[in-house]
Design a protein around this motif. Structure first.
Motif, PDB file in Angstrom:
ATOM      1  N   GLN A   1       7.664  24.043  -1.296  1.00 38.59           N
ATOM      2  CA  GLN A   1       7.962  22.641  -0.992  1.00 38.59           C
ATOM      3  C   GLN A   1       8.554  22.532   0.405  1.00 38.59           C
ATOM      4  O   GLN A   1       8.999  23.526   0.980  1.00 38.59           O
ATOM      5  CB  GLN A   1       8.939  22.060  -2.027  1.00 38.59           C
ATOM      6  N   LYS A   2       8.517  21.321   0.952  1.00 39.20           N
ATOM      7  CA  LYS A   2       9.026  21.090   2.298  1.00 39.20           C
ATOM      8  C   LYS A   2      10.493  20.670   2.247  1.00 39.20           C
ATOM      9  O   LYS A   2      10.913  19.950   1.334  1.00 39.20           O
ATOM     10  CB  LYS A   2       8.210  20.005   3.019  1.00 39.20           C
ATOM     11  N   PHE A   3      11.232  21.107   3.258  1.00 39.18           N
ATOM     12  CA  PHE A   3      12.646  20.750   3.366  1.00 39.18           C
ATOM     13  C   PHE A   3      12.929  20.294   4.794  1.00 39.18           C
ATOM     14  O   PHE A   3      12.470  20.924   5.750  1.00 39.18           O
ATOM     15  CB  PHE A   3      13.540  21.946   3.035  1.00 39.18           C
ATOM     16  N   LEU A   4      13.696  19.206   4.910  1.00 35.24           N
ATOM     17  CA  LEU A   4      14.215  18.772   6.200  1.00 35.24           C
ATOM     18  C   LEU A   4      15.637  19.317   6.319  1.00 35.24           C
ATOM     19  O   LEU A   4      16.495  19.028   5.482  1.00 35.24           O
ATOM     20  CB  LEU A   4      14.227  17.253   6.309  1.00 35.24           C
ATOM     21  N   ALA A   5      15.874  20.114   7.338  1.00 32.95           N
ATOM     22  CA  ALA A   5      17.176  20.761   7.496  1.00 32.95           C
ATOM     23  C   ALA A   5      17.504  20.866   8.982  1.00 32.95           C
ATOM     24  O   ALA A   5      16.707  20.484   9.837  1.00 32.95           O
ATOM     25  CB  ALA A   5      17.164  22.141   6.847  1.00 32.95           C
TER      26      ALA A   5
ATOM     27  N   ASN B   1      18.677   9.307   5.818  1.00 30.16           N
ATOM     28  CA  ASN B   1      18.669   7.908   5.403  1.00 30.16           C
ATOM     29  C   ASN B   1      20.009   7.431   4.851  1.00 30.16           C
ATOM     30  O   ASN B   1      20.127   6.277   4.447  1.00 30.16           O
ATOM     31  CB  ASN B   1      17.583   7.702   4.335  1.00 30.16           C
ATOM     32  N   GLN B   2      20.991   8.295   4.803  1.00 27.07           N
ATOM     33  CA  GLN B   2      22.264   7.931   4.183  1.00 27.07           C
ATOM     34  C   GLN B   2      23.219   7.240   5.158  1.00 27.07           C
ATOM     35  O   GLN B   2      23.797   6.215   4.837  1.00 27.07           O
ATOM     36  CB  GLN B   2      22.933   9.188   3.602  1.00 27.07           C
ATOM     37  N   THR B   3      23.398   7.817   6.326  1.00 28.98           N
ATOM     38  CA  THR B   3      24.350   7.256   7.298  1.00 28.98           C
ATOM     39  C   THR B   3      23.770   7.368   8.704  1.00 28.98           C
ATOM     40  O   THR B   3      22.772   8.059   8.931  1.00 28.98           O
ATOM     41  CB  THR B   3      25.700   8.005   7.265  1.00 28.98           C
ATOM     42  N   LYS B   4      24.437   6.710   9.633  1.00 29.58           N
ATOM     43  CA  LYS B   4      24.118   6.880  11.043  1.00 29.58           C
ATOM     44  C   LYS B   4      24.853   8.103  11.574  1.00 29.58           C
ATOM     45  O   LYS B   4      25.607   8.750  10.853  1.00 29.58           O
ATOM     46  CB  LYS B   4      24.513   5.623  11.823  1.00 29.58           C
ATOM     47  N   LEU B   5      24.657   8.398  12.837  1.00 30.39           N
ATOM     48  CA  LEU B   5      25.366   9.517  13.468  1.00 30.39           C
ATOM     49  C   LEU B   5      26.782   9.070  13.825  1.00 30.39           C
ATOM     50  O   LEU B   5      27.145   8.902  14.994  1.00 30.39           O
ATOM     51  CB  LEU B   5      24.606   9.994  14.705  1.00 30.39           C
TER      52      LEU B   5
ATOM     53  N   TYR C   1      27.829  13.088   1.850  1.00 29.33           N
ATOM     54  CA  TYR C   1      26.735  13.669   1.076  1.00 29.33           C
ATOM     55  C   TYR C   1      25.873  12.553   0.501  1.00 29.33           C
ATOM     56  O   TYR C   1      26.332  11.415   0.327  1.00 29.33           O
ATOM     57  CB  TYR C   1      27.265  14.556  -0.058  1.00 29.33           C
ATOM     58  N   ALA C   2      24.637  12.907   0.175  1.00 30.25           N
ATOM     59  CA  ALA C   2      23.686  11.941  -0.370  1.00 30.25           C
ATOM     60  C   ALA C   2      23.929  11.781  -1.865  1.00 30.25           C
ATOM     61  O   ALA C   2      23.118  12.152  -2.702  1.00 30.25           O
ATOM     62  CB  ALA C   2      22.253  12.394  -0.104  1.00 30.25           C
TER      63      ALA C   2
ATOM     64  N   ALA D   1      22.357  16.838  -0.576  1.00 30.59           N
ATOM     65  CA  ALA D   1      22.248  17.214   0.839  1.00 30.59           C
ATOM     66  C   ALA D   1      23.283  16.464   1.663  1.00 30.59           C
ATOM     67  O   ALA D   1      23.773  15.398   1.270  1.00 30.59           O
ATOM     68  CB  ALA D   1      20.849  16.903   1.351  1.00 30.59           C
ATOM     69  N   LYS D   2      23.617  17.009   2.791  1.00 32.64           N
ATOM     70  CA  LYS D   2      24.554  16.346   3.690  1.00 32.64           C
ATOM     71  C   LYS D   2      23.908  15.119   4.322  1.00 32.64           C
ATOM     72  O   LYS D   2      22.696  15.082   4.550  1.00 32.64           O
ATOM     73  CB  LYS D   2      25.019  17.295   4.801  1.00 32.64           C
TER      74      LYS D   2
END
Length: 320
Positions: A192-196, A255-259, A267-268, A280-281
């Motif tokens: 599976q794909k992961f964004l990290a 998609n949880q917060t801005k920078l 955390y999500a 995830a963070k």
């Protein structure tokens, strides 16, 4: 139209030469005498102390100098923390780089160019090995849990005797789901794909802690107290274990917060412990450090106040 008499009454309170009422004057006199008595009392106490301990001013002065030193040190660390957060934010803002071909096992980062890749988002495809998960303790919102770090297999031969991969921190998992048997689901072990993002997981390294428990990387125990990449890399058994000692990957949910490092959602996850763990963070979580700039700023004020007080005491002991 206002008469002269009325205007005098209206603006009489502006006259500076008006005498205070007798009861206020008496109170003011008493307060002045009380202040003078307290000042004389404290001064005489300082004189007695300096007479009895003639070198006490040196101790107070040394304490003040030490406090000023720590204030300057924390002010420097505050600036360094602000620079580190800006660096992380600029790196995380870059578009995600998808690892393909040889990059999935021969990574583009190494010890020489690591700063170019730290906190940069990447997309990687692999098969997580949950049976070898490494759980490192971490509290989130005062709730016990673990960082869920798994070996991610990105390349293997047909019989599985040669495996290549990387360490992937999938996020935080509540303590009640530490053991696979207590989870209300079967873990997905398919590719599976992961964004990290590339990370050192330095907030769990505990290099600065003098007393710390040890890790037990052997398969019979598989117990981890802190992140130590050399041991973790060797525990995977991957052919490219040496490259795993440079950095790992941490999953992030953009998609949880801005920078924004001040956003409290790290955390999500919501306020309830749900089943879509590990969490995830968020971007805000990726910007967090063990001590943030405002923590250092508070320490600077405290040390500066203590240093000023100690210096004044030292001057009083020396010259009163």
């Amino acid at each position: 139209c206002v008469s002269k008499r009325e205007s005098k009454l209206m603006f009489s309170f502006f006259k500076r030469n008006d005498r205070l009422p007798k009861h206020l004057a008496d109170n003011q006199s008493l307060l002045s005498k009380e202040a003078e008595w307290q000042l004389e009392r404290s001064t005489s106490y300082v004189r007695k102390l300096s007479t009895r301990y003639p070198n006490a001013w040196m101790i107070a002065g040394g304490a003040g100098a030490l406090c000023f030193f720590f204030a300057v040190k924390d002010f420097y660390l505050q600036n360094e923390a602000e620079k580190e957060i800006k660096f992380r934010a600029s790196q995380l803002a870059q578009p995600a780089h998808e690892l393909k071909g040889d990059e999935v096992h021969n990574f583009p980062w190494n010890a020489n160019n690591l700063n170019e890749w730290l906190y940069r988002p990447v997309v990687i495809t692999g098969r997580p090995r949950h049976s070898q998960a490494m759980l490192v303790p971490r509290k989130v919102d005062k709730y016990d849990g673990y960082d869920y770090i798994v070996p991610l297999i990105t390349k293997e031969n047909d019989d599985g005797t040669e495996e290549y991969g990387i360490l992937l921190n999938k996020g935080w998992i509540p303590h009640e789901y530490r053991h696979v048997g207590t989870r209300l689901r079967i873990e997905n072990a398919d590719p599976q794909k992961f964004l990290a993002y590339v990370s050192l997981n330095s907030e769990l390294d505990y290099k600065q802690r003098f007393f710390k428990k040890g890790n037990s990387p052997k398969p019979t125990r598989n117990h981890w107290d802190h992140v130590y990449l050399p041991d973790m890399a060797d525990a995977t058994g991957f052919k490219n274990a040496d490259q795993l000692k440079v950095a790992l990957l941490e999953c992030v949910d953009p998609n949880q917060t801005k920078l924004d490092e001040r956003d409290p959602k790290h955390y999500a996850k919501g306020l309830m412990v749900e089943e879509d763990y590990p969490y995830a963070k968020s971007y805000s979580g990726a910007l967090q450090m063990n001590k943030m700039p405002w923590h250092y700023k508070s320490s600077v004020y405290e040390y500066f106040t203590l240093g000023t007080a100690s210096t004044l005491i030292a001057l009083g002991l020396k010259f009163l």
